[in-house]
Design a protein around this motif. Structure first.
Motif, PDB file in Angstrom:
ATOM      1  N   ILE A 103       0.726  -1.334   0.039  1.00 28.51           N
ATOM      2  CA  ILE A 103       0.085   0.074   0.069  1.00 28.51           C
ATOM      3  C   ILE A 103       1.107   1.183  -0.176  1.00 28.51           C
ATOM      4  CG2 ILE A 103      -2.076   1.314   1.304  1.00 28.51           C
ATOM      5  CD1 ILE A 103      -2.682  -1.513   2.515  1.00 28.51           C
ATOM      6  N   GLY A 104       0.806   2.118  -0.895  1.00 27.23           N
ATOM      7  CA  GLY A 104       1.399   3.399  -0.996  1.00 27.23           C
ATOM      8  C   GLY A 104       0.627   4.452  -0.391  1.00 27.23           C
ATOM      9  N   ARG A 105       1.347   5.469  -0.138  1.00 23.63           N
ATOM     10  CA  ARG A 105       0.746   6.390   0.746  1.00 23.63           C
ATOM     11  C   ARG A 105      -0.499   7.355  -0.153  1.00 23.63           C
ATOM     12  NH1 ARG A 105       4.951  10.063   3.461  1.00 23.63           N
ATOM     13  NH2 ARG A 105       5.748  10.546   1.293  1.00 23.63           N
ATOM     14  N   THR A 106      -0.061   7.502  -1.202  1.00 28.36           N
ATOM     15  CA  THR A 106      -1.315   8.170  -2.040  1.00 28.36           C
ATOM     16  C   THR A 106      -2.615   7.509  -1.797  1.00 28.36           C
ATOM     17  OG1 THR A 106       0.334   9.022  -3.754  1.00 28.36           O
ATOM     18  CG2 THR A 106      -2.125   8.887  -4.212  1.00 28.36           C
ATOM     19  N   GLY A 107      -2.705   6.003  -1.746  1.00 29.86           N
ATOM     20  CA  GLY A 107      -3.999   5.458  -1.563  1.00 29.86           C
ATOM     21  C   GLY A 107      -4.433   5.818  -0.125  1.00 29.86           C
ATOM     22  N   LEU A 108      -3.595   5.859   0.844  1.00 31.25           N
ATOM     23  CA  LEU A 108      -4.036   6.410   2.164  1.00 31.25           C
ATOM     24  C   LEU A 108      -4.553   7.853   2.161  1.00 31.25           C
ATOM     25  CD1 LEU A 108      -1.052   4.755   4.406  1.00 31.25           C
ATOM     26  CD2 LEU A 108      -3.609   3.662   3.709  1.00 31.25           C
ATOM     27  N   ASP A 109      -3.688   8.737   1.437  1.00 33.59           N
ATOM     28  CA  ASP A 109      -4.400   9.925   1.287  1.00 33.59           C
ATOM     29  C   ASP A 109      -5.835  10.123   0.651  1.00 33.59           C
ATOM     30  OD1 ASP A 109      -1.909  10.856   2.191  1.00 33.59           O
ATOM     31  OD2 ASP A 109      -1.043  11.553   0.497  1.00 33.59           O
ATOM     32  N   PHE A 110      -5.902   9.404  -0.277  1.00 32.58           N
ATOM     33  CA  PHE A 110      -7.208   9.396  -0.817  1.00 32.58           C
ATOM     34  C   PHE A 110      -8.582   8.863   0.082  1.00 32.58           C
ATOM     35  CE2 PHE A 110      -5.695   8.574  -5.621  1.00 32.58           C
ATOM     36  CZ  PHE A 110      -5.100  10.179  -5.726  1.00 32.58           C
ATOM     37  N   LEU A 111      -8.206   7.824   0.857  1.00 39.40           N
ATOM     38  CA  LEU A 111      -8.879   7.358   1.873  1.00 39.40           C
ATOM     39  C   LEU A 111      -9.285   8.470   2.779  1.00 39.40           C
ATOM     40  CD1 LEU A 111      -7.627   3.721   2.713  1.00 39.40           C
ATOM     41  CD2 LEU A 111      -9.936   4.638   1.684  1.00 39.40           C
ATOM     42  N   ALA A 112      -8.409   9.245   3.167  1.00 33.05           N
ATOM     43  CA  ALA A 112      -8.529  10.217   4.226  1.00 33.05           C
ATOM     44  C   ALA A 112      -9.354  11.496   3.654  1.00 33.05           C
ATOM     45  CB  ALA A 112      -7.063  10.932   4.631  1.00 33.05           C
ATOM     46  N   GLU A 113      -9.172  11.605   2.486  1.00 32.87           N
ATOM     47  CA  GLU A 113      -9.975  12.715   1.671  1.00 32.87           C
ATOM     48  C   GLU A 113     -11.296  12.415   1.319  1.00 32.87           C
ATOM     49  OE1 GLU A 113      -9.977  14.954  -2.631  1.00 32.87           O
ATOM     50  OE2 GLU A 113      -8.140  14.030  -1.946  1.00 32.87           O
ATOM     51  N   LYS A 114     -11.672  11.187   0.907  1.00 37.53           N
ATOM     52  CA  LYS A 114     -12.965  10.573   0.392  1.00 37.53           C
ATOM     53  C   LYS A 114     -13.817   9.634   1.500  1.00 37.53           C
ATOM     54  CE  LYS A 114     -12.713  12.652  -3.500  1.00 37.53           C
ATOM     55  NZ  LYS A 114     -13.566  13.996  -3.778  1.00 37.53           N
ATOM     56  N   LEU A 115     -12.748   9.217   2.232  1.00 38.69           N
ATOM     57  CA  LEU A 115     -13.585   8.200   2.891  1.00 38.69           C
ATOM     58  C   LEU A 115     -12.831   8.242   4.442  1.00 38.69           C
ATOM     59  CD1 LEU A 115     -13.660   4.848   0.776  1.00 38.69           C
ATOM     60  CD2 LEU A 115     -15.807   6.357   1.450  1.00 38.69           C
ATOM     61  N   PRO A 116     -13.047   9.360   5.019  1.00 33.18           N
ATOM     62  CA  PRO A 116     -12.586   9.766   6.314  1.00 33.18           C
ATOM     63  C   PRO A 116     -12.943   8.673   7.374  1.00 33.18           C
ATOM     64  CG  PRO A 116     -13.981  11.504   5.812  1.00 33.18           C
ATOM     65  CD  PRO A 116     -13.845  10.764   4.652  1.00 33.18           C
ATOM     66  N   GLN A 117     -14.152   8.046   7.380  1.00 39.10           N
ATOM     67  CA  GLN A 117     -14.590   7.258   8.363  1.00 39.10           C
ATOM     68  C   GLN A 117     -13.808   5.982   8.353  1.00 39.10           C
ATOM     69  OE1 GLN A 117     -16.019   8.060   5.426  1.00 39.10           O
ATOM     70  NE2 GLN A 117     -17.237   6.128   4.403  1.00 39.10           N
ATOM     71  N   VAL A 118     -12.909   5.507   7.482  1.00 46.35           N
ATOM     72  CA  VAL A 118     -12.144   4.461   7.336  1.00 46.35           C
ATOM     73  C   VAL A 118     -10.874   4.696   8.205  1.00 46.35           C
ATOM     74  CG1 VAL A 118     -10.777   2.722   6.291  1.00 46.35           C
ATOM     75  CG2 VAL A 118     -12.950   3.492   5.094  1.00 46.35           C
ATOM     76  N   ARG A 119     -11.004   4.039   9.606  1.00 45.08           N
ATOM     77  CA  ARG A 119      -9.859   4.363  10.303  1.00 45.08           C
ATOM     78  C   ARG A 119      -8.394   3.899   9.663  1.00 45.08           C
ATOM     79  NH1 ARG A 119     -10.161   2.619  16.812  1.00 45.08           N
ATOM     80  NH2 ARG A 119      -8.007   3.655  17.398  1.00 45.08           N
ATOM     81  N   GLN A 120      -7.677   4.487   9.733  1.00 44.20           N
ATOM     82  CA  GLN A 120      -6.424   4.211   9.518  1.00 44.20           C
ATOM     83  C   GLN A 120      -5.572   4.059  10.624  1.00 44.20           C
ATOM     84  OE1 GLN A 120      -4.412   6.002   6.374  1.00 44.20           O
ATOM     85  NE2 GLN A 120      -6.214   7.121   5.489  1.00 44.20           N
ATOM     86  N   PRO A 121      -4.611   2.754  10.606  1.00 46.42           N
ATOM     87  CA  PRO A 121      -3.946   2.341  11.884  1.00 46.42           C
ATOM     88  C   PRO A 121      -2.733   3.363  12.418  1.00 46.42           C
ATOM     89  CG  PRO A 121      -3.365   1.026   9.979  1.00 46.42           C
ATOM     90  CD  PRO A 121      -4.248   2.051   9.547  1.00 46.42           C
ATOM     91  N   PHE A 122      -2.367   4.197  11.377  1.00 44.75           N
ATOM     92  CA  PHE A 122      -0.977   4.768  12.188  1.00 44.75           C
ATOM     93  C   PHE A 122      -1.371   6.512  12.055  1.00 44.75           C
ATOM     94  CE2 PHE A 122       0.605   1.109   9.590  1.00 44.75           C
ATOM     95  CZ  PHE A 122       1.087   0.664  10.576  1.00 44.75           C
ATOM     96  N   ALA A 123      -1.062   7.175  12.925  1.00 44.41           N
ATOM     97  CA  ALA A 123      -1.140   8.582  13.051  1.00 44.41           C
ATOM     98  C   ALA A 123      -0.632   9.416  11.917  1.00 44.41           C
ATOM     99  CB  ALA A 123      -0.597   9.200  14.312  1.00 44.41           C
ATOM    100  N   GLU A 124       0.683   8.956  11.598  1.00 45.30           N
ATOM    101  CA  GLU A 124       1.097   9.642  10.388  1.00 45.30           C
ATOM    102  C   GLU A 124       1.050   8.511   9.084  1.00 45.30           C
ATOM    103  OE1 GLU A 124       5.476  11.531   8.893  1.00 45.30           O
ATOM    104  OE2 GLU A 124       4.858  11.250  11.034  1.00 45.30           O
ATOM    105  N   ARG A 125       0.455   8.997   7.987  1.00 40.96           N
ATOM    106  CA  ARG A 125       0.284   7.978   6.956  1.00 40.96           C
ATOM    107  C   ARG A 125       1.794   7.620   6.451  1.00 40.96           C
ATOM    108  NH1 ARG A 125      -4.328  11.235   6.593  1.00 40.96           N
ATOM    109  NH2 ARG A 125      -3.315  12.752   4.992  1.00 40.96           N
ATOM    110  N   PRO A 126       2.024   6.338   6.386  1.00 36.30           N
ATOM    111  CA  PRO A 126       3.408   6.273   6.034  1.00 36.30           C
ATOM    112  C   PRO A 126       3.573   6.063   4.148  1.00 36.30           C
ATOM    113  CG  PRO A 126       2.268   4.050   6.346  1.00 36.30           C
ATOM    114  CD  PRO A 126       1.395   5.296   7.008  1.00 36.30           C
ATOM    115  N   ALA A 127       4.529   6.252   3.896  1.00 36.21           N
ATOM    116  CA  ALA A 127       5.043   6.313   2.422  1.00 36.21           C
ATOM    117  C   ALA A 127       4.788   4.815   1.797  1.00 36.21           C
ATOM    118  CB  ALA A 127       6.443   6.545   2.260  1.00 36.21           C
ATOM    119  N   TRP A 128       4.903   3.785   2.713  1.00 32.04           N
ATOM    120  CA  TRP A 128       4.731   2.381   2.360  1.00 32.04           C
ATOM    121  C   TRP A 128       4.402   1.396   3.293  1.00 32.04           C
ATOM    122  CZ3 TRP A 128       4.009   1.765  -2.752  1.00 32.04           C
ATOM    123  CH2 TRP A 128       4.764   2.797  -3.541  1.00 32.04           C
TER     124      TRP A 128
END
Length: 472
Positions: free
Chosen positions: A258-283
């Motif tokens: 999983i690359g960071r851009t995918g996590l950024d897109f999640l944060a932007e469009k689906l913020p209800q999806v809880r991400q496991p790390f406080a800072e989104r990692p590059a990989w």
């Protein structure tokens, strides 16, 4: 190949006389759409058979009349194989009424299902017999097994269990002239000449129609462990995969990059999806182990994490402590395609590379796209089997319509580099209509010649899924 005639009202009326009442009806809007919106099908008629005999009569009539046939499963394909945007309108053949689980032979690890059965229903039927049908896709709630086999679908468990082709022991299918092939065996070994089932699987309905399948089941893992680890790079992820397999062997069921851009897109469009790390990692990687009784996936995951830390491959990680936490980690991976659709890709690429080439491709690909500086790249996928989804998106504040003239050039750049590095421009989605030109450009000429000869032998009138896989 002969010219085809349209499946018009006159043909539908004649065909209906030889079929049970209600088999033919006007096509609905859902039969004319595909998920990415690249094509719109043509209004016409849809056939809804209930038996292989019905399918046989339909294909025989279409073959004699030179009417095209468009096989339709769950409509979830991403390369346009299920819609016909041009040419004489074909008869849409939907197997949505053929949904029976015909038999479950738990002691043999075999399940027999009709082609219209929903993948998730097959998984449930296997689970009720304390078995596992491991094919798992994001669209498993609507994808039908006939379509999965016809496209040789992949998914997240290919690393351990193989793709759809590896999970099939036998087929029942109808050839273009209406003959029914009764190949629905349950044999694990059968060396009796050419293997017709492997020819039909992956053909995307261009050689015939799969009506039922004998599917290979597996024991259900007694214990499952899931973790997400932050890694330094794709090269570090690949080394981590080797460590995981050294420690856990073939119990590694999934290994997702999983690359960071995918996590950024999640944060932007689906913020209800809880991400496991406080800072989104590059990989990061999502790893899952499925173990038998007496084995402890938590201990194995801890050993994998320790090995990664010792070699400097990983810097952080989360090991799921409950089924809810496991589901939460998988939600991150599974919702990335949803966020992608909400952003709107300029060009999406389903590619495969030799495992050792994956890090080099990820490093080299941005340079291949240097002529398109105002873009974002979302790279993610099934690292365990070398399948990347390398998708190109507009810059923030822009839309994909701003790049309308660049799509083909971007696709050619990505696919060209992939093939140059020994890869495939189609890993798990097939050819459909989207990649016919790519197959002509990059395909081995001997293979293409053989494919055309097979098509001509089995479907001389060219009625099956006209324009898909091979150009008419």
């Amino acid at each position: 190949m002969t010219d085809l005639i349209p499946a018009d009202a006159d043909f539908a009326a004649r065909l209906a006389q030889d079929l049970p009442e209600g088999t033919l009806r006007p096509a609905e809007p859902r039969h004319l759409e595909e998920p990415r919106g690249h094509w719109q099908g043509q209004a016409g008629f849809v056939a809804l058979p209930r038996t292989a005999g019905d399918v046989s009569r339909i294909l025989a009539a279409c073959n004699v009349a030179r009417v095209g046939v468009l096989p339709y499963g769950g409509g979830t394909g991403l390369v346009g194989g299920q819609v016909q945007p041009e040419g004489p309108p074909a008869l849409i053949l939907s197997l949505e009424r053929m949904t029976a689980i015909r038999a479950v032979h738990a002691e043999e690890n075999v399940l027999v299902a009709e082609a219209g059965a929903i993948l998730a229903d097959i998984q449930t039927a296997a689970a009720e017999a304390d078995r596992l049908f491991p094919l798992s896709l994001a669209s498993e709630g609507s994808a039908r097994i006939g379509g999965c086999l016809s496209t040789n679908a992949g998914g997240v468990n290919v690393l351990r269990y193989g793709n759809a082709r590896a999970l099939c022991l036998g087929l029942e299918a109808v050839l273009p002239d209406g003959r029914i092939w009764n190949g629905l065996g349950r044999l694990y070994k059968d060396n009796t000449g050419y293997d017709l089932k492997h020819l039909l699987m992956g053909a995307e309905g261009s050689l015939g129609v799969i009506t039922a399948a004998s599917l290979r089941l597996s024991p259900r893992p007694a214990a499952t462990g899931t973790a997400m680890l932050v890694v330094e790079s794709p090269a570090a992820a690949l080394r981590l995969l080797a460590i995981a397999r050294d420690i856990a062997g073939e119990t590694v069921s999934a290994f997702e990059l999983i690359g960071r851009t995918g996590l950024d897109f999640l944060a932007e469009k689906l913020p209800q999806v809880r991400q496991p790390f406080a800072e989104r990692p590059a990989w990061s990687v999502l790893i899952e182990l499925g173990m038998s009784a007496g084995q402890d996936p938590m201990t194995a995951l801890e050993a994998i994490f320790a090995g990664a830390l010792e070699e400097g491959l990983a810097s952080d990680g989360v090991i799921a402590q409950s089924e809810a936490q496991r589901a939460g980690l998988w939600a991150v991976r599974e919702e990335i395609p949803t966020a992608n659709r909400m952003i709107g890709a300029i060009s999406s690429h389903d590619i495969a590379l030799p495992l050792g080439q994956v890090p080099d491709f990820i490093e080299r690909a941005p340079a291949a796209l240097a002529d398109f500086p105002d873009i974002r790249i979302n790279c993610f996928g099934h690292l365990g089997d070398g399948n990347l989804h390398y998708n190109v998106f507009p810059a923030p504040g822009r839309s994909k319509s701003d790049y309308a003239g660049a799509r083909d050039a971007i696709q050619n750049a990505v696919h060209g580099l992939c093939v140059e590095m020994g890869g495939s421009f189609s890993a798990e989605h097939g050819i459909g209509r989207l990649k016919v030109s790519d197959l002509e450009r990059y395909g081995d000429p001997v293979k293409l010649s053989a494919m055309r000869a097979i098509k001509a032998a089995l479907d001389p009138n060219g009625i099956m899924n006209p324009g898909a896989v091979l150009r008419r």
